[in-house]
Design a protein around this motif. Sequence first.
Motif, PDB file in Angstrom:
ATOM      1  N   LEU A   1       0.804  -1.222   0.000  1.00 44.90           N
ATOM      2  CA  LEU A   1       0.000   0.000   0.000  1.00 44.90           C
ATOM      3  C   LEU A   1       0.842   1.279   0.000  1.00 44.90           C
ATOM      4  CD1 LEU A   1      -2.972  -1.011   2.355  1.00 44.90           C
ATOM      5  CD2 LEU A   1      -2.967  -0.805  -0.147  1.00 44.90           C
ATOM      6  N   PRO A   2       1.992   1.324   0.687  1.00 43.16           N
ATOM      7  CA  PRO A   2       2.803   2.549   0.598  1.00 43.16           C
ATOM      8  C   PRO A   2       3.237   2.880  -0.822  1.00 43.16           C
ATOM      9  CG  PRO A   2       3.512   1.220   2.458  1.00 43.16           C
ATOM     10  CD  PRO A   2       2.556   0.376   1.682  1.00 43.16           C
ATOM     11  N   LEU A   3       3.281   1.867  -1.691  1.00 46.05           N
ATOM     12  CA  LEU A   3       3.670   2.118  -3.072  1.00 46.05           C
ATOM     13  C   LEU A   3       2.456   2.319  -3.978  1.00 46.05           C
ATOM     14  CD1 LEU A   3       6.296   2.493  -4.547  1.00 46.05           C
ATOM     15  CD2 LEU A   3       6.299   0.064  -5.128  1.00 46.05           C
ATOM     16  N   ASP A   4       1.268   2.303  -3.411  1.00 51.04           N
ATOM     17  CA  ASP A   4       0.073   2.751  -4.133  1.00 51.04           C
ATOM     18  C   ASP A   4      -0.197   4.226  -3.854  1.00 51.04           C
ATOM     19  OD1 ASP A   4      -0.774   0.333  -5.421  1.00 51.04           O
ATOM     20  OD2 ASP A   4      -1.430  -0.424  -3.479  1.00 51.04           O
ATOM     21  N   THR A   5       0.047   4.639  -2.620  1.00 53.62           N
ATOM     22  CA  THR A   5      -0.393   5.961  -2.176  1.00 53.62           C
ATOM     23  C   THR A   5       0.658   7.062  -2.308  1.00 53.62           C
ATOM     24  OG1 THR A   5       0.280   5.485   0.110  1.00 53.62           O
ATOM     25  CG2 THR A   5      -1.972   4.905  -0.507  1.00 53.62           C
ATOM     26  N   HIS A   6       1.914   6.719  -2.527  1.00 53.87           N
ATOM     27  CA  HIS A   6       2.972   7.733  -2.502  1.00 53.87           C
ATOM     28  C   HIS A   6       2.738   8.795  -3.574  1.00 53.87           C
ATOM     29  CE1 HIS A   6       6.997   9.539  -2.619  1.00 53.87           C
ATOM     30  NE2 HIS A   6       7.090   9.112  -1.364  1.00 53.87           N
ATOM     31  N   ARG A   7       2.952  10.057  -3.206  1.00 52.94           N
ATOM     32  CA  ARG A   7       2.619  11.181  -4.081  1.00 52.94           C
ATOM     33  C   ARG A   7       3.533  11.292  -5.297  1.00 52.94           C
ATOM     34  NH1 ARG A   7      -1.003  14.927  -1.866  1.00 52.94           N
ATOM     35  NH2 ARG A   7      -2.277  13.774  -0.357  1.00 52.94           N
ATOM     36  N   TYR A   8       4.722  10.690  -5.256  1.00 55.79           N
ATOM     37  CA  TYR A   8       5.656  10.811  -6.377  1.00 55.79           C
ATOM     38  C   TYR A   8       5.998   9.473  -7.016  1.00 55.79           C
ATOM     39  CZ  TYR A   8       6.222  15.372  -4.247  1.00 55.79           C
ATOM     40  OH  TYR A   8       5.970  16.620  -3.711  1.00 55.79           O
ATOM     41  N   PHE A   9       6.200   8.447  -6.205  1.00 58.20           N
ATOM     42  CA  PHE A   9       6.641   7.156  -6.718  1.00 58.20           C
ATOM     43  C   PHE A   9       5.543   6.101  -6.707  1.00 58.20           C
ATOM     44  CE2 PHE A   9      10.383   9.058  -4.456  1.00 58.20           C
ATOM     45  CZ  PHE A   9      11.005   9.522  -5.611  1.00 58.20           C
ATOM     46  N   GLY A  10       4.340   6.469  -6.338  1.00 54.96           N
ATOM     47  CA  GLY A  10       3.264   5.498  -6.215  1.00 54.96           C
ATOM     48  C   GLY A  10       2.664   5.096  -7.557  1.00 54.96           C
ATOM     49  N   ASN A  11       2.005   3.946  -7.561  1.00 57.94           N
ATOM     50  CA  ASN A  11       1.330   3.482  -8.763  1.00 57.94           C
ATOM     51  C   ASN A  11       0.269   4.468  -9.241  1.00 57.94           C
ATOM     52  OD1 ASN A  11       2.684   0.910  -9.003  1.00 57.94           O
ATOM     53  ND2 ASN A  11       1.515   0.242  -7.226  1.00 57.94           N
ATOM     54  N   ASN A  12      -0.469   5.043  -8.308  1.00 55.04           N
ATOM     55  CA  ASN A  12      -1.514   5.992  -8.688  1.00 55.04           C
ATOM     56  C   ASN A  12      -0.921   7.291  -9.234  1.00 55.04           C
ATOM     57  OD1 ASN A  12      -3.795   4.411  -8.084  1.00 55.04           O
ATOM     58  ND2 ASN A  12      -3.573   4.857  -5.909  1.00 55.04           N
ATOM     59  N   ALA A  13       0.191   7.718  -8.675  1.00 47.53           N
ATOM     60  CA  ALA A  13       0.859   8.912  -9.185  1.00 47.53           C
ATOM     61  C   ALA A  13       1.364   8.680 -10.613  1.00 47.53           C
ATOM     62  CB  ALA A  13       2.023   9.298  -8.277  1.00 47.53           C
ATOM     63  N   CYS A  14       1.878   7.486 -10.877  1.00 43.13           N
ATOM     64  CA  CYS A  14       2.369   7.165 -12.211  1.00 43.13           C
ATOM     65  C   CYS A  14       1.223   7.121 -13.217  1.00 43.13           C
ATOM     66  CB  CYS A  14       3.110   5.836 -12.189  1.00 43.13           C
ATOM     67  SG  CYS A  14       4.662   5.868 -11.255  1.00 43.13           S
ATOM     68  N   LEU A  15       0.063   6.601 -12.820  1.00 40.31           N
ATOM     69  CA  LEU A  15      -1.097   6.594 -13.714  1.00 40.31           C
ATOM     70  C   LEU A  15      -1.551   8.016 -14.016  1.00 40.31           C
ATOM     71  CD1 LEU A  15      -3.216   3.629 -12.286  1.00 40.31           C
ATOM     72  CD2 LEU A  15      -2.175   3.755 -14.550  1.00 40.31           C
ATOM     73  N   ALA A  16      -1.533   8.871 -13.011  1.00 36.62           N
ATOM     74  CA  ALA A  16      -1.941  10.261 -13.213  1.00 36.62           C
ATOM     75  C   ALA A  16      -1.053  10.944 -14.246  1.00 36.62           C
ATOM     76  CB  ALA A  16      -1.895  11.017 -11.888  1.00 36.62           C
ATOM     77  N   GLU A  17       0.247  10.729 -14.130  1.00 37.51           N
ATOM     78  CA  GLU A  17       1.180  11.354 -15.068  1.00 37.51           C
ATOM     79  C   GLU A  17       0.951  10.840 -16.488  1.00 37.51           C
ATOM     80  OE1 GLU A  17       6.011  11.998 -15.670  1.00 37.51           O
ATOM     81  OE2 GLU A  17       5.241  10.797 -14.001  1.00 37.51           O
TER      82      GLU A  17
END
Length: 252
Positions: free
Chosen positions: A99-115
């Motif tokens: 979960l820490p790698l889903d929520t992280h603002r820069y390195f997270g999975n969700n942040a990567c999808l946003a970019e």
Amino acid sequence: MVQLTTLTDYLAEILQPEAVEDYCPNGLQVEGRAVVQRLVTGVTASQRFIDAAIEANADAILVHHGFFWKGEPATITGMKGQRLQRLIRADVSVLAYHLPLDTHRYFGNNACLAEALGVVVEPPISVGGVRDLLWHGRLATPATPDEVAEKLRLHLGRPALHIAAAPAQIEHLAWCSGGAQKFLSAAAALGVQAYISGEISEPTTHEARELGVHYYAAGHHATERGGVQALGAHLAERFQIDHQFIDDDNPA
């Protein structure tokens, strides 16, 4: 090269795993050699991935899906035993962050999808007892449902399963990587026209249609390739170590 303890301390500092109640231990799961010169990242610590990482001369591997999940047998036998034996014999460490790698603002999975989608992110919300797990935002230019599907296909290298709903244009959308279809109602409450996750369940189709939200099941594995790659690249630059991402592809 970097000391393993220095690497784990830094990851604890930036990912703050102790702040998340997770289904598995986050951090160092298997301790190998004390010094890391070559880091190999991947989504899941499968046998094929482990074998490939050792063949690539990894000192340590960093994954999103590691070992020791809640509810599974605690014994080190069968597939788990074989995986761990291979790692221990090769003296290779395993670092895993779920979960820490889903929520992280820069390195997270969700942040990567946003970019990748070109979304202007709005403050994430807490769902399932996890802070900042459900992300949402607005496309710089509204898109048709087919155009969103094409963005996903181009970024993830596979077509998403699209459950169509009423809106002809998508501007505000929400997303959560992996198996997060259960958060569709929470996404709809944000007023979005579309929701993206990795998996789909039987009720998801009916919920999407009745809530009037386009649903895209883009693949659990596919939506969670970004975080480990972004984090691995950052660690390589910060500590001047070698980094390689190995994709043990998974259609699920």
